[in-house]
Design an enzyme around this catalytic site. Structure first.
Site, PDB file in Angstrom:
ATOM      1  N   TRP A  33      -3.739  -2.543 -11.294  1.00  0.00           N
ATOM      2  CA  TRP A  33      -3.686  -1.211 -10.677  1.00  0.00           C
ATOM      3  C   TRP A  33      -2.273  -0.663 -10.864  1.00  0.00           C
ATOM      4  O   TRP A  33      -1.292  -1.369 -10.606  1.00  0.00           O
ATOM      5  CB  TRP A  33      -4.039  -1.342  -9.190  1.00  0.00           C
ATOM      6  CG  TRP A  33      -3.906  -0.077  -8.413  1.00  0.00           C
ATOM      7  CD1 TRP A  33      -4.407   1.152  -8.753  1.00  0.00           C
ATOM      8  CD2 TRP A  33      -3.226   0.099  -7.157  1.00  0.00           C
ATOM      9  NE1 TRP A  33      -4.098   2.072  -7.778  1.00  0.00           N
ATOM     10  CE2 TRP A  33      -3.373   1.454  -6.792  1.00  0.00           C
ATOM     11  CE3 TRP A  33      -2.525  -0.758  -6.313  1.00  0.00           C
ATOM     12  CZ2 TRP A  33      -2.841   1.974  -5.626  1.00  0.00           C
ATOM     13  CZ3 TRP A  33      -2.001  -0.238  -5.145  1.00  0.00           C
ATOM     14  CH2 TRP A  33      -2.156   1.107  -4.799  1.00  0.00           C
ATOM     15  N   ASP A  56      -5.201  -8.755  -3.137  1.00  0.00           N
ATOM     16  CA  ASP A  56      -5.335  -7.327  -2.861  1.00  0.00           C
ATOM     17  C   ASP A  56      -6.839  -7.060  -2.765  1.00  0.00           C
ATOM     18  O   ASP A  56      -7.554  -7.167  -3.762  1.00  0.00           O
ATOM     19  CB  ASP A  56      -4.696  -6.516  -4.002  1.00  0.00           C
ATOM     20  CG  ASP A  56      -4.801  -5.008  -3.776  1.00  0.00           C
ATOM     21  OD1 ASP A  56      -5.453  -4.599  -2.795  1.00  0.00           O
ATOM     22  OD2 ASP A  56      -4.228  -4.255  -4.586  1.00  0.00           O
ATOM     23  N   LYS A  89     -12.090   2.862   0.329  1.00  0.00           N
ATOM     24  CA  LYS A  89     -13.321   2.981  -0.464  1.00  0.00           C
ATOM     25  C   LYS A  89     -14.555   2.590   0.337  1.00  0.00           C
ATOM     26  O   LYS A  89     -15.531   3.330   0.361  1.00  0.00           O
ATOM     27  CB  LYS A  89     -13.256   2.086  -1.704  1.00  0.00           C
ATOM     28  CG  LYS A  89     -11.881   1.892  -2.290  1.00  0.00           C
ATOM     29  CD  LYS A  89     -11.443   3.042  -3.139  1.00  0.00           C
ATOM     30  CE  LYS A  89      -9.988   2.856  -3.510  1.00  0.00           C
ATOM     31  NZ  LYS A  89      -9.560   3.616  -4.629  1.00  0.00           N
TER      32      LYS A  89
HETATM   33  N1  KET Z   1      -5.339  -1.890  -4.417  1.00  0.00           N
HETATM   34  C1  KET Z   1      -6.110  -1.539  -5.461  1.00  0.00           C
HETATM   35  C2  KET Z   1      -6.528  -2.591  -6.417  1.00  0.00           C
HETATM   36  C3  KET Z   1      -6.511  -0.212  -5.607  1.00  0.00           C
HETATM   37  O1  KET Z   1      -7.295   0.086  -6.632  1.00  0.00           O
HETATM   38  C4  KET Z   1      -6.074   0.767  -4.698  1.00  0.00           C
HETATM   39  C5  KET Z   1      -6.422   2.175  -4.886  1.00  0.00           C
HETATM   40  C6  KET Z   1      -5.289   0.340  -3.616  1.00  0.00           C
HETATM   41  C7  KET Z   1      -4.922  -0.994  -3.520  1.00  0.00           C
HETATM   42  C8  KET Z   1      -4.753   1.244  -2.559  1.00  0.00           C
HETATM   43  O2  KET Z   1      -5.604   2.105  -1.957  1.00  0.00           O
HETATM   44  P1  KET Z   1      -5.244   2.681  -0.514  1.00  0.00           P
HETATM   45  O3  KET Z   1      -5.868   4.015  -0.486  1.00  0.00           O
HETATM   46  O4  KET Z   1      -3.755   2.713  -0.364  1.00  0.00           O
HETATM   47  O5  KET Z   1      -5.849   1.740   0.455  1.00  0.00           O
HETATM   48  N2  KET Z   1      -6.806   2.638  -5.997  1.00  0.00           N
HETATM   49  C9  KET Z   1      -7.255   4.003  -6.319  1.00  0.00           C
HETATM   50  C10 KET Z   1      -6.447   5.102  -5.709  1.00  0.00           C
HETATM   51  C11 KET Z   1      -4.977   5.065  -5.983  1.00  0.00           C
HETATM   52  O6  KET Z   1      -4.546   4.869  -7.121  1.00  0.00           O
HETATM   53  O7  KET Z   1      -4.223   5.256  -5.011  1.00  0.00           O
HETATM   54  C12 KET Z   1      -7.361   4.111  -7.839  1.00  0.00           C
HETATM   55  O8  KET Z   1      -7.023   3.160  -8.555  1.00  0.00           O
HETATM   56  O9  KET Z   1      -7.802   5.166  -8.311  1.00  0.00           O
END
Ligand code: KET
Length: 467
Positions: free
Chosen positions: A195, A276, A312
């Protein structure tokens, strides 16, 4: 104040400490003052490659900004895609950039169970007092139980330090600060690719990282041998960042036997696993199945880090709700770790927001609502599986080249890693108005059945007609 000052500033270094100076009139003399930004370690200075003007020669009028030396930051590789999408006026446009669930009508989706709980919360007229630094107690309890299982000995024996975080990102950032403070010699191993924000998080926390092999473009699968070799070669006591399920961006997870081997090696090398978990329940539709990797490590009595997110699986993206869990071998260690996580959080953001924490605590804490959530999660995961299948079918039907597209069906979770390179991905956007990240990742959560054929046309064109 002097109305016009003629100054010549010279800087050979792109580092902010050397390139930014301001001037002021002081008792008739010009005094140059450092901007106050300074980084001692060039290697991990995340801004070191951003060139501000090397030699600044200017006539500074009263309205010259002290921030003229700050260069424009590049757009974020993921969230910047949404900004570009908004600016596109084409009817054909499709946003497959950010991993955010959309309905079949391509609209954002608020879960019914969330709306229900929010109404309940409103009726109760709950207050807006500060939360404790570690967050809402009821949330911390259910989030750890959801992750490890309520009957897990690590929970019963109070060996888990759980602190509410600002969603997955904020929780990862807290843990990174803990590593920087208490394991200054350790580095974090991250998968290649991973990511996009992982590297930023560790850079900003001044935690060194290196990559382990993960994705094999030849097999469009997991490079298990490479992964094992790189984790083996890392210095003892490294942190190994693992995606609990639905690896982002590849959608390729180790199978259970491979997870066992990864755990064996991590134990052997005295590494610390750092999970994660951003997609629990969203990958397979089952909260338990998606937590199996974490539980396998915990069952071995290993100490581990787990960052959780409800963006999500409960659709709480903008509520910023998640948690950082540290599993320790004793309740005493867990209490001390928790106290230090609080100490890190206090000057960073003081205490976390309450709204999302209450939603999670109410949904997970009530058996009827919990079942409703699970049904909605299955529905969301199911819709993604359906578009995955339809995209695959459309590609097979339209592409006459004989290319094997079955890798798309083998990937799991929100994304598909298409194998399109940067130029091909740019063609998807520039010619077809399909917005996606430049690493070839598409978010299937932003795709509808109705748009699968159009997307297949775009992919086939970009694959075969752009090098
Ligand atoms: N870890 C992974 C693997 C992940 O894909 C995301 C978010 C997060 C943590 C963090 O999400 P949060 O909303 O802070 O709980 N991924 C999507 C959004 C982004 O990039 O912020 C994405 O990959 O599109």
């Amino acid at each position: 104040m002097a109305s016009l000052l003629s100054v010549s500033l010279t800087s050979a270094s792109p580092s902010p400490s050397a390139s930014l100076s301001t001037q002021e009139s002081h008792k008739g003399k010009l005094k140059l003052r450092n901007s106050g930004l300074s980084f001692t370690n060039e290697k991990i200075n995340p801004f070191a490659n951003e060139k501000s003007s090397g030699r600044i020669s200017m006539v500074a009028a009263v309205n010259a900004s002290r921030f003229d030396g700050i260069a424009m930051a590049p757009p974020d590789p993921i969230l910047g895609v949404s900004e570009a999408f908004k600016a596109d006026t084409s009817e054909l446009k499709l946003n497959l950039g950010v991993g955010a669930y959309r309905t079949e009508e391509l609209q954002p989706y608020v879960l019914n169970v969330v709306k229900k709980v929010e109404n309940l919360m409103l009726e109760r007229g709950e207050n807006k007092e500060y939360l404790p630094i570690e967050g809402l107690a009821a949330f911390n309890k259910v989030t750890a139980e959801l992750l490890f299982g309520a009957d897990n000995p690590v929970i019963k024996e109070q060996k888990v330090a759980t602190v509410q975080g600002l969603s997955g990102t904020g929780s990862l950032r807290l843990a990174a600060a803990l590593i920087e403070r208490y394991f200054p010699e350790a580095k974090v191993l991250i998968s290649s690719p991973t990511w996009g924000n992982h590297k930023n998080i560790f850079n900003d926390a001044r935690v060194p990282w290196s990559e382990y092999r993960y994705y094999d473009p030849k097999t469009v699968g997991l490079d298990f041998e490479g992964m094992i070799a790189d984790i083996k070669a890392a210095p003892e006591g490294s942190f190994v960042l693992l995606h609990g399920c639905a690896h982002n961006p590849t959608g390729i997870d180790p199978i259970p036997e491979q997870w066992e081997k990864i755990a064996d090696l991590i134990q052997e090398k005295n590494h610390i696993p750092f999970f994660d978990v951003a997609y629990q329940g969203f990958a397979s539709g089952s909260l338990d199945a998606d937590a199996a990797s974490v539980r396998l490590f915990a069952a071995r009595g290993m100490e581990l880090f787990v960052a959780q997110s409800y963006s999500k699986n409960l659709g709480l993206y903008s509520e910023r709700i998640g948690a950082m869990n540290v599993v320790c071998t004793s309740a005493g260690a867990a209490a001390r770790v928790k106290s230090q996580l609080k100490r890190i959080a206090r000057p960073m953001y003081s205490n976390p927001p309450i709204h999302g924490a209450r939603i999670v605590a109410n949904v997970v804490g009530d058996p009827a609502l919990f079942n409703e959530w699970k049904a909605e999660m299955e529905m969301m995961a199911g819709r993604i599986k359906n578009v995955r299948q339809k995209l695959y079918d459309s590609l097979c039907a339209k592409d006459k080249s004989g290319k094997d597209w079955s890798f798309i069906l083998e990937q799991i979770g929100m994304f598909s890693f298409t194998g399109l390179n940067q130029t091909q991905s740019e063609n998807m956007t520039n010619k077809w108005h399909v917005y996606m990240t430049k690493d070839g990742r598409i978010s299937l959560a932003g795709l509808s059945l109705a748009k699968c054929e159009y997307l297949a046309d775009a992919i086939i064109d970009s694959f075969h007609n752009v090098s």
